[in-house]
Design a protein around this motif. Structure first.
Motif, PDB file in Angstrom:
ATOM      1  N   HIS A  13       0.830  -1.201   0.000  1.00 20.90           N
ATOM      2  CA  HIS A  13       0.000   0.000   0.000  1.00 20.90           C
ATOM      3  C   HIS A  13       0.862   1.248   0.000  1.00 20.90           C
ATOM      4  N   ILE A  28       1.377   4.087  -3.009  1.00 20.64           N
ATOM      5  CA  ILE A  28       1.129   5.507  -2.768  1.00 20.64           C
ATOM      6  C   ILE A  28       2.358   6.331  -3.123  1.00 20.64           C
ATOM      7  N   ILE A  58       2.657   6.445  -6.912  1.00 23.09           N
ATOM      8  CA  ILE A  58       1.683   7.341  -7.542  1.00 23.09           C
ATOM      9  C   ILE A  58       2.107   8.787  -7.342  1.00 23.09           C
ATOM     10  N   ALA A  59       2.485   9.111  -6.103  1.00 22.41           N
ATOM     11  CA  ALA A  59       2.874  10.489  -5.806  1.00 22.41           C
ATOM     12  C   ALA A  59       4.095  10.891  -6.628  1.00 22.41           C
ATOM     13  N   MET A  68      -8.752   8.765  -5.933  1.00 21.92           N
ATOM     14  CA  MET A  68      -7.595   9.639  -6.144  1.00 21.92           C
ATOM     15  C   MET A  68      -7.446  10.002  -7.611  1.00 21.92           C
ATOM     16  N   GLN A  81      -8.670   2.959   5.001  1.00 24.16           N
ATOM     17  CA  GLN A  81      -8.157   3.704   6.166  1.00 24.16           C
ATOM     18  C   GLN A  81      -8.727   3.139   7.460  1.00 24.16           C
ATOM     19  N   GLY A 111      -6.785   0.053   8.086  1.00 19.62           N
ATOM     20  CA  GLY A 111      -5.393   0.368   8.412  1.00 19.62           C
ATOM     21  C   GLY A 111      -5.284   0.976   9.801  1.00 19.62           C
ATOM     22  N   ASP A 112      -6.266   1.777  10.154  1.00 18.79           N
ATOM     23  CA  ASP A 112      -6.235   2.476  11.437  1.00 18.79           C
ATOM     24  C   ASP A 112      -6.798   1.603  12.560  1.00 18.79           C
ATOM     25  N   PHE A 163      25.237  18.548  -1.060  1.00 20.41           N
ATOM     26  CA  PHE A 163      24.123  18.177  -1.922  1.00 20.41           C
ATOM     27  C   PHE A 163      23.348  17.010  -1.299  1.00 20.41           C
ATOM     28  N   MET A 192      -5.120  12.259   0.373  1.00 20.97           N
ATOM     29  CA  MET A 192      -4.821  11.334  -0.719  1.00 20.97           C
ATOM     30  C   MET A 192      -5.029  11.985  -2.089  1.00 20.97           C
ATOM     31  N   TYR A 193      -5.944  12.952  -2.165  1.00 16.04           N
ATOM     32  CA  TYR A 193      -6.154  13.591  -3.458  1.00 16.04           C
ATOM     33  C   TYR A 193      -4.947  14.463  -3.826  1.00 16.04           C
ATOM     34  N   LEU A 230      -1.978  13.813  -3.315  1.00 13.68           N
ATOM     35  CA  LEU A 230      -0.882  12.980  -3.814  1.00 13.68           C
ATOM     36  C   LEU A 230      -0.872  12.958  -5.332  1.00 13.68           C
ATOM     37  N   VAL A 231      -2.055  12.883  -5.910  1.00 14.05           N
ATOM     38  CA  VAL A 231      -2.140  12.756  -7.358  1.00 14.05           C
ATOM     39  C   VAL A 231      -2.117  14.116  -8.025  1.00 14.05           C
ATOM     40  N   TYR A 289       5.560  -1.861  16.564  1.00  9.05           N
ATOM     41  CA  TYR A 289       4.759  -2.269  15.413  1.00  9.05           C
ATOM     42  C   TYR A 289       4.673  -3.786  15.352  1.00  9.05           C
ATOM     43  N   GLU A 327       1.434  -3.714  17.470  1.00 12.01           N
ATOM     44  CA  GLU A 327       0.832  -2.867  16.435  1.00 12.01           C
ATOM     45  C   GLU A 327       0.033  -1.730  17.073  1.00 12.01           C
ATOM     46  N   TRP A 349       3.006   7.806  11.768  1.00 11.42           N
ATOM     47  CA  TRP A 349       3.039   6.883  10.621  1.00 11.42           C
ATOM     48  C   TRP A 349       1.633   6.441  10.240  1.00 11.42           C
ATOM     49  N   SER A 350       0.822   6.124  11.265  1.00 16.70           N
ATOM     50  CA  SER A 350      -0.524   5.639  10.998  1.00 16.70           C
ATOM     51  C   SER A 350      -1.384   6.727  10.350  1.00 16.70           C
ATOM     52  N   GLU A 351      -1.251   7.965  10.851  1.00  9.19           N
ATOM     53  CA  GLU A 351      -2.011   9.057  10.237  1.00  9.19           C
ATOM     54  C   GLU A 351      -1.595   9.243   8.780  1.00  9.19           C
ATOM     55  N   PHE A 386       0.114   6.902   6.591  1.00 10.61           N
ATOM     56  CA  PHE A 386      -0.006   5.823   5.613  1.00 10.61           C
ATOM     57  C   PHE A 386      -1.268   4.984   5.784  1.00 10.61           C
ATOM     58  N   ASN A 387      -1.954   5.074   6.912  1.00 12.95           N
ATOM     59  CA  ASN A 387      -3.235   4.392   7.021  1.00 12.95           C
ATOM     60  C   ASN A 387      -4.388   5.338   6.734  1.00 12.95           C
ATOM     61  N   VAL A 388      -4.346   6.516   7.371  1.00 11.66           N
ATOM     62  CA  VAL A 388      -5.449   7.455   7.219  1.00 11.66           C
ATOM     63  C   VAL A 388      -5.209   8.373   6.020  1.00 11.66           C
ATOM     64  N   LEU A 389      -3.975   8.410   5.530  1.00 11.26           N
ATOM     65  CA  LEU A 389      -3.590   9.265   4.399  1.00 11.26           C
ATOM     66  C   LEU A 389      -3.846  10.743   4.686  1.00 11.26           C
TER      67      LEU A 389
END
Lengths: 446, 295
Positions: free
Chosen positions: A98, A102, A105-106, A127, A407, A410-411, B16, B39-40, B42-43, B234, B238, B253-255, B257-260
């Motif tokens: 996952h 991500i 994509i980014a 997305m 999410q 994952g959460d 550098f 997440m939006y 990101l793209v 973890y 976890e 990390w959870s915020e 990569f899990n919650v994005l």
């Protein structure tokens, strides 16, 4: 002195050249289009002598050599039609997939084709990272040929983005010896489950039922069984369809309460608050647990752990109340928008979907094909264990195809609620009110 | 005058690398923490500036304070215990008994053990049903540990994590301190002995004061390491049960990569950075003030 500076200068230059070379090679690796050939219409993409590289990401399996050999055969089939396309298949571990996707994509560096966990499809589709596949599947004549739950999971806003590939589902697995010792039959309803569990606790040394903390896939389908829903699409004030959580409504609360009460009744050890499916497998394999809920490959894992268990294993449908729908998870295949050869990527997906190919891959991973044609293959109906799974597959369901669902998982949203109820920190209603609030907050942002 | 640019030219490759691998990510995290970056973003690459919104949200969330308290208490306990155990082991090895060389090598094993593998082993050791720890304690007659679920309560879960972290990080401290001991001239101890000093006096009045710079560095290093513990937790819990063993690194990390929710994750990371800096600055001041008094 002058000369020495010159050397320094030269070596410095070398360093920069190397760095620059590193950067550019990275970029061509990601972009992988033959430069400036993209101006023509998309059709030119599928001409057979096109030279290109296709990047495909597949999740690692338990048997890497077999997977490698399988994809060599697939690539050979693909190259019969597109001899000049090189396919670069990369195996990535589920745990980091996952995050890798991500990041890719980014970075504008997504693969052309990737296997995706079912819950990721709506997320990546929202997305805008995935290519909508409706036109392709009509071309392939597969518009109605999918396992329903996987098709639902691959659909976002009524368009198919994730092509169903293989499916997994959980059924009730029981230890015949312990059942015989307790003098009970396989429970078909939840009332029977209670009676059977009690008899097992009274008459044997084994624990009865895996009401464990870390397994949302045990408890969430129970919400359906008790007649509830996890979330439904409702039309809001602005006439837009939006997911709304139903997890704090009476039936769902009853299901969570039933599940956690099994823990409180001592049908599993006290430490099961932190047990995951790995622990239930271990306990079942050791003959310490009479029933468990697991996927078909889980049976093999238990036999690997303790071969003596092999002929004691029985498989039965899940207990039922309003229904007994299993949660169908698994994998979809998706083509990324960033792909510079979408036609080729789709053609590659089509090769993977061919009846024999999809059935072979399903067998290799221990799961079931995502197409009905593939599922018809006799290997899934001859084995008495596999048959139970295969029969339940078409009636299975998927979780709400919301971009936020991944999410929640994952959460650990649901796991946290289950653990809080088990530990007595909150009542089922309190914990689920909070879950519903968190879900609705996320849904509103979609 | 021609030499003016040469040092910079020679430094540039290293600069550098440092800028691109350290300074840029740090600044980027800083900026993202003020934006609605999800997440939006990101793209599309687009994100909205929302000022201190994430910080407000995080700081007013009681869960953040619980996690901060967990992080500081676990980190601080680990630093103290690691230093203490490291010091004791270094003293032991310094006595040069028979086999001390061999022991010096053996104690390095936990340190070279990959933390993920170590975490898995420790989780199994403390497994409620099949773990060797409960088995051993029960055999010793402590029946309450029969099926005792270490990971059911945050406190006992943290205790196991604490043991594992100390086990894993004391060897480095011990070896560093041992090297420090051996750099102290033996004539100082001989002189002290003539004045009738015992071992305790020698330790507190010669060894430790002379090793102050080394101790400072070791304190800072283990603070940094122990405040950003991630893999061990973890792997072992976890963050569970019920998010009871979250620490700041896991939360961030959870915020992300899990919650994005990359904006909020960055804000948490920045706050964690501030907490760490506060600790490190206070260490440095503590040690420096002492020096000034002596001078």
């Amino acid at each position: 002195m002058k000369k020495r500076y010159c050397y320094f200068g030269l070596s410095l230059l070398l360093v920069f050249v190397l760095l620059a070379a590193g950067c550019t090679s990275e970029q061509t690796g990601g972009d992988n289009s033959a430069p400036e050939t993209n101006e023509g219409p998309a059709d030119s993409d599928s001409s057979p002598d096109l030279e290109a590289t296709l990047r495909v990401w597949i999740m690692e399996t338990g048997s890497p050599e077999e997977a490698q050999a399988y994809f060599e055969r697939i690539n050979a089939q693909f190259n019969e039609r597109y001899p000049n396309v090189q396919v670069d298949v990369q195996f990535i571990p589920w745990l980091s997939a996952h995050q890798n996707l991500i990041t890719a994509i980014a970075g504008g560096n997504a693969p052309d084709v990737s296997e995706l966990g079912t819950t990721w499809v709506p997320e990546f589709a929202a997305m805008g990272a995935l290519l909508e596949m409706n036109a392709y599947i009509n071309d392939w004549g597969l518009a109605d040929g999918w396992v329903p739950a996987l098709e639902e999971a691959g659909t976002y806003m009524e368009n198919l983005y994730g092509i169903p590939w293989y499916a997994g589902l959980r059924q009730l697995i029981y230890n015949k010896d312990i059942f015989e010792q307790a003098g009970v039959e396989v429970p078909e309803t939840y009332d029977e489950l209670l009676a059977v569990s009690e008899a097992i606790m009274q008459n044997t040394d084994a624990y009865a039922f895996p009401a464990v903390g870390i397994s949302q896939h045990f408890v969430l389908p129970m919400v359906w069984h008790f007649g509830g829903e996890l979330a439904v699409l409702e039309e809001g004030d602005d006439n837009e369809l939006r997911w709304v959580s139903k997890i704090n409504e009476a039936e769902a609360v009853e299901a969570f309460k039933f599940y956690t009460d099994l823990y409180k009744a001592g049908y599993v050890p006290e430490g099961a608050v932190n047990w995951s499916v790995l622990d239930t497998r271990q306990a079942f394999a050791q003959g310490d647990l009479a029933m468990t809920i697991d996927v078909a490959p889980g049976i093999n894992a238990m036999i690997n752990e303790n071969s003596e268990i092999a002929d004691k294993i029985g498989v039965a449908p899940l207990p039922s109340k309003a229904n007994n729908a299993s949660f169908v998870g698994g994998s979809n295949l998706a083509v990324f928008k960033q792909s510079s050869h979408p036609e080729l990527a789709a053609a590659y997906v089509n090769v993977l979907l061919q009846e024999d190919n999809i059935a072979e891959w399903a067998q290799l991973t221990g799961f079931f094909p995502g197409t009905l044609a593939g599922l018809d293959n006799p290997v899934f109906h001859e084995d008495e264990h596999l048959k139970v799974f295969a029969d339940a597959l078409v009636h299975g369901r998927s979780y709400p195809a919301s971009p936020s669902w991944g999410q929640f998982e994952g959460d650990n949203l649901f796991v946290t609620a289950v653990q809080e109820i088990m530990l007595g920190n909150k009542t089922a209603q309190e914990a689920l009110d909070e879950v519903a609030e968190a879900m609705n907050n996320a849904f509103e942002k979609e | 005058m021609r030499n003016k640019w040469l040092p910079w030219l020679l430094l540039s490759p290293a600069l550098f690398l440092i800028v691109s691998l350290t300074v840029y990510p740090l600044l980027n995290t800083f900026f993202i923490s003020f934006r609605e970056y999800n997440m939006y973003s990101l793209v599309t690459g687009m994100s909205e500036w929302i000022g201190f919104e994430h910080y407000k949200q995080v700081l007013s969330d009681p869960f953040f304070w619980t996690v901060l308290r967990n992080t500081v208490m676990l980190g601080f306990a680990c630093v103290c215990a690691t230093m203490l155990v490291g010091l004791l082991v270094a003293l032991l090895l310094n006595t040069n008994f028979k086999g001390s060389k061999l022991l010096g090598i053996v104690i390095l094993i936990p340190w070279v053990f990959p933390s993920i593998a170590g975490g898995i082993v420790w989780r199994w050791m403390f497994n409620d049903q099949y773990g060797v720890v409960n088995y051993g304690l029960t055999r010793l007659g402590l029946d309450m540990f029969d099926g005792f679920a270490w990971f059911n309560q945050p406190f006992t879960a943290f205790f196991v994590i604490f043991l594992m972290v100390v086990w894993q990080s004391f060897p480095f401290i011990a070896v560093s301190l041992l090297a420090g001991f051996q750099s102290i001239s033996s004539s100082l101890y001989e002189a002290a002995e003539i004045d009738g000093a015992n071992s305790w006096v020698k330790l507190t009045h010669i060894t430790l004061p002379l090793l102050k710079p080394l101790l400072l560095i070791l304190f800072i290093l283990s603070t940094i390491w122990n405040f950003k513990i991630f893999d061990q937790i973890y792997v072992m819990t976890e963050g569970g049960p019920a998010r009871g063993t979250y620490v700041l690194s896991l939360y961030s990390w959870s915020e992300a990569f899990n919650v994005l929710n990359f904006g909020k994750a960055s804000a948490i990371a920045m706050l964690m950075f501030l907490v760490l800096m506060a600790f490190i600055i206070s260490y440095i001041r503590l040690f420096r003030e002492d020096k000034e008094v002596r001078a």
